[in-house]
Design a protein around this motif. Structure first.
Motif, PDB file in Angstrom:
ATOM      1  N   TYR A 251       4.776 -20.445 -27.989  1.00 55.96           N
ATOM      2  CA  TYR A 251       6.106 -20.975 -27.652  1.00 55.96           C
ATOM      3  C   TYR A 251       7.099 -19.847 -27.421  1.00 55.96           C
ATOM      4  N   ASP A 252       7.098 -18.853 -28.316  1.00 58.14           N
ATOM      5  CA  ASP A 252       8.047 -17.752 -28.150  1.00 58.14           C
ATOM      6  C   ASP A 252       7.723 -16.918 -26.918  1.00 58.14           C
ATOM      7  N   ALA A 253       6.431 -16.701 -26.648  1.00 56.23           N
ATOM      8  CA  ALA A 253       6.038 -15.922 -25.465  1.00 56.23           C
ATOM      9  C   ALA A 253       6.515 -16.593 -24.182  1.00 56.23           C
ATOM     10  N   LEU A 254       6.482 -17.932 -24.156  1.00 55.75           N
ATOM     11  CA  LEU A 254       6.906 -18.665 -22.966  1.00 55.75           C
ATOM     12  C   LEU A 254       8.426 -18.652 -22.791  1.00 55.75           C
ATOM     13  N   THR A 255       9.165 -18.651 -23.894  1.00 57.09           N
ATOM     14  CA  THR A 255      10.621 -18.840 -23.817  1.00 57.09           C
ATOM     15  C   THR A 255      11.425 -17.551 -23.929  1.00 57.09           C
ATOM     16  N   PHE A 267      12.126 -26.782 -22.499  1.00 58.34           N
ATOM     17  CA  PHE A 267      11.566 -28.036 -22.003  1.00 58.34           C
ATOM     18  C   PHE A 267      10.410 -27.803 -21.032  1.00 58.34           C
ATOM     19  N   ASP A 268      10.488 -26.740 -20.233  1.00 60.45           N
ATOM     20  CA  ASP A 268       9.342 -26.367 -19.407  1.00 60.45           C
ATOM     21  C   ASP A 268       8.198 -25.865 -20.287  1.00 60.45           C
ATOM     22  N   ALA A 269       8.560 -25.150 -21.372  1.00 56.08           N
ATOM     23  CA  ALA A 269       7.537 -24.673 -22.304  1.00 56.08           C
ATOM     24  C   ALA A 269       6.833 -25.851 -22.979  1.00 56.08           C
ATOM     25  N   PHE A 270       7.592 -26.884 -23.341  1.00 61.10           N
ATOM     26  CA  PHE A 270       6.985 -28.077 -23.942  1.00 61.10           C
ATOM     27  C   PHE A 270       5.943 -28.676 -23.000  1.00 61.10           C
ATOM     28  N   LYS A 271       6.281 -28.732 -21.699  1.00 63.59           N
ATOM     29  CA  LYS A 271       5.350 -29.312 -20.718  1.00 63.59           C
ATOM     30  C   LYS A 271       4.045 -28.521 -20.666  1.00 63.59           C
ATOM     31  N   LEU A 340      15.007 -33.684 -10.827  1.00 57.93           N
ATOM     32  CA  LEU A 340      15.889 -32.746 -11.519  1.00 57.93           C
ATOM     33  C   LEU A 340      15.178 -32.137 -12.717  1.00 57.93           C
ATOM     34  N   ARG A 341      15.568 -30.915 -13.059  1.00 54.48           N
ATOM     35  CA  ARG A 341      15.061 -30.259 -14.265  1.00 54.48           C
ATOM     36  C   ARG A 341      16.113 -29.292 -14.776  1.00 54.48           C
ATOM     37  N   ILE A 342      16.005 -28.918 -16.030  1.00 55.30           N
ATOM     38  CA  ILE A 342      16.882 -27.909 -16.615  1.00 55.30           C
ATOM     39  C   ILE A 342      16.347 -26.539 -16.224  1.00 55.30           C
ATOM     40  N   VAL A 343      17.202 -25.693 -15.649  1.00 56.90           N
ATOM     41  CA  VAL A 343      16.744 -24.366 -15.224  1.00 56.90           C
ATOM     42  C   VAL A 343      17.211 -23.261 -16.167  1.00 56.90           C
ATOM     43  N   SER A 344      18.253 -23.516 -16.968  1.00 58.80           N
ATOM     44  CA  SER A 344      18.677 -22.494 -17.928  1.00 58.80           C
ATOM     45  C   SER A 344      19.549 -23.082 -19.002  1.00 58.80           C
ATOM     46  N   LEU A 345      19.555 -22.411 -20.170  1.00 54.66           N
ATOM     47  CA  LEU A 345      20.447 -22.759 -21.278  1.00 54.66           C
ATOM     48  C   LEU A 345      21.599 -21.774 -21.277  1.00 54.66           C
ATOM     49  N   LEU A 346      22.784 -22.240 -21.672  1.00 54.67           N
ATOM     50  CA  LEU A 346      23.956 -21.381 -21.727  1.00 54.67           C
ATOM     51  C   LEU A 346      24.291 -21.064 -23.182  1.00 54.67           C
ATOM     52  N   ASN A 347      24.863 -19.883 -23.418  1.00 56.66           N
ATOM     53  CA  ASN A 347      25.269 -19.511 -24.769  1.00 56.66           C
ATOM     54  C   ASN A 347      26.339 -20.451 -25.283  1.00 56.66           C
TER      55      ASN A 347
END
Length: 347
Positions: A251-255, A267-271, A340-347
């Motif tokens: 999980y950490d390697a993917l994110t 969420f892409d990592a979950f998939k 649609l998909r989430i492409v990034s998280l914001l601080n």
């Protein structure tokens, strides 16, 4: 920090949840630290949740910001410590197990603000220090997963130490392979795979390190179907610590951000993890991880693939890869909007 037990009808938008909200079946539907919004309050009502714990009004944003800053400082300090440990091992020095124990103690203290920890790990960028950040991140996730699995505190402490040390063997991997700015060749990967055995051999020299910790280091790349390494064992023959660490490791390697690839959203990592994870990972442990960690992203600001900014307002435990996002006044259930998909998280 004071907590209040209140009726759901007395909750206000902006209140912060003080204890995980759990259904009668034991599923976590809202995690501690989540800031309530209209959608979550209505969802809790619909699920028949009548009362929850929230922090008192004195628990304000300033305190949250201070906690986040302190976490960042402690994290950077421990990353430097891990870097020094691996550097010393590369020079042929012995492992300082006392320092490992200190890092595990620090992680335990920082987990008192676990909602901040997960959000921090999801947005912190330091790809040039990946090997050292990764060891620490996996330890954070492993401690959390140990708690979610209901392990005893002394067992969780040992698990955390194993997670901190899971990649110690990379000290014996040539730097040109370890720090390569791109994917490894098959020959290079075969060399990299030796790090699990190397780490085990380094750690077993200290008689204070338990057999369970040693097995966790040695087996953290074993798979349930026997396709892993170095022993190619499967199922119940794989140590519990290794089963936990392996999920957190992937999980950490993917994110995490890398020099040669961008950060993948959770969420892409979950998939990806769900795609073949049920043959590689222990199913019970994997589901425990996914169902619990996903809810920590509620309240995070995100960018969608069409460029719009929004906020994650809910994550359904059964569909963790497809959260509900609020954009303006519109609620978008990504389970029903595959365009649609989430492409990034914001601080």
């Amino acid at each position: 920090m004071k907590k209040r037990f209140v009726k759901i009808n007395d909750c206000c938008i902006g209140d912060k949840v003080a204890l995980d909200v759990i259904t009668e079946t034991g599923a976590v539907i809202v995690t501690e630290g989540t800031v309530l919004n209209e959608f979550i309050i209505n969802k809790l009502r619909n699920l028949g949740i009548n009362n929850i714990h929230i922090y008192s009004e004195s628990e304000n944003l300033d305190r949250s910001n201070i906690a986040f800053e302190n976490l960042s400082k402690e994290y950077s300090k421990n990353v430097d410590t891990v870097k020094n440990i691996i550097g010393d091992l590369a020079l042929g020095k012995k492992l300082d197990y006392g320092v490992i124990s200190n890092i595990a103690d620090d992680i335990k203290l920082e987990m008192e603000n676990k909602d901040n920890v997960i959000k921090f790990l999801s947005t912190f960028k330091a790809y040039d220090e990946y090997t050292y950040n990764h060891s620490l991140n996996v330890a954070f996730y492993s401690m959390l997963l140990g708690k979610w699995l209901g392990l005893r505190e002394d067992v969780i402490t040992e698990l955390t130490k194993a997670a901190v040390m899971h990649d110690l063997g990379k000290a014996k991997i040539p730097e040109e392979i370890l720090n390569k700015k791109g994917p490894l060749t098959q020959k290079e990967f075969e060399i990299m795979k030796k790090h699990a055995q190397y780490g085990y051999e380094i750690a077993k020299q200290d008689t204070r390190i338990s057999l369970e910790v040693l097995k966790g280091i040695l087996m953290h790349h074993e798979n349930e179907d026997g396709s892993g390494y170095p022993l190619k064992i499967k199922g119940d023959k794989i140590n519990l610590f290794a089963k936990i660490i392996s999920i957190c490791d992937v999980y950490d390697a993917l994110t995490q951000e890398r020099v040669y690839k961008g950060r993948m959203t959770p969420f892409d990592a979950f998939k990806i993890i769900e795609l073949d994870g049920y043959t590689k990972f222990d199913t019970k442990i994997l589901l425990t991880f996914l169902h619990n960690i996903a809810s920590y992203y509620i309240g995070m600001q995100v960018i969608l693939s069409d460029g719009r900014a929004g906020e994650i307002v809910y994550v359904t435990p059964q569909n963790v890869s497809y959260p509900i996002v609020k954009v303006g006044d519109e609620l978008i259930d990504l389970m029903n909007r595959k365009d649609l998909r989430i492409v990034s998280l914001l601080n």
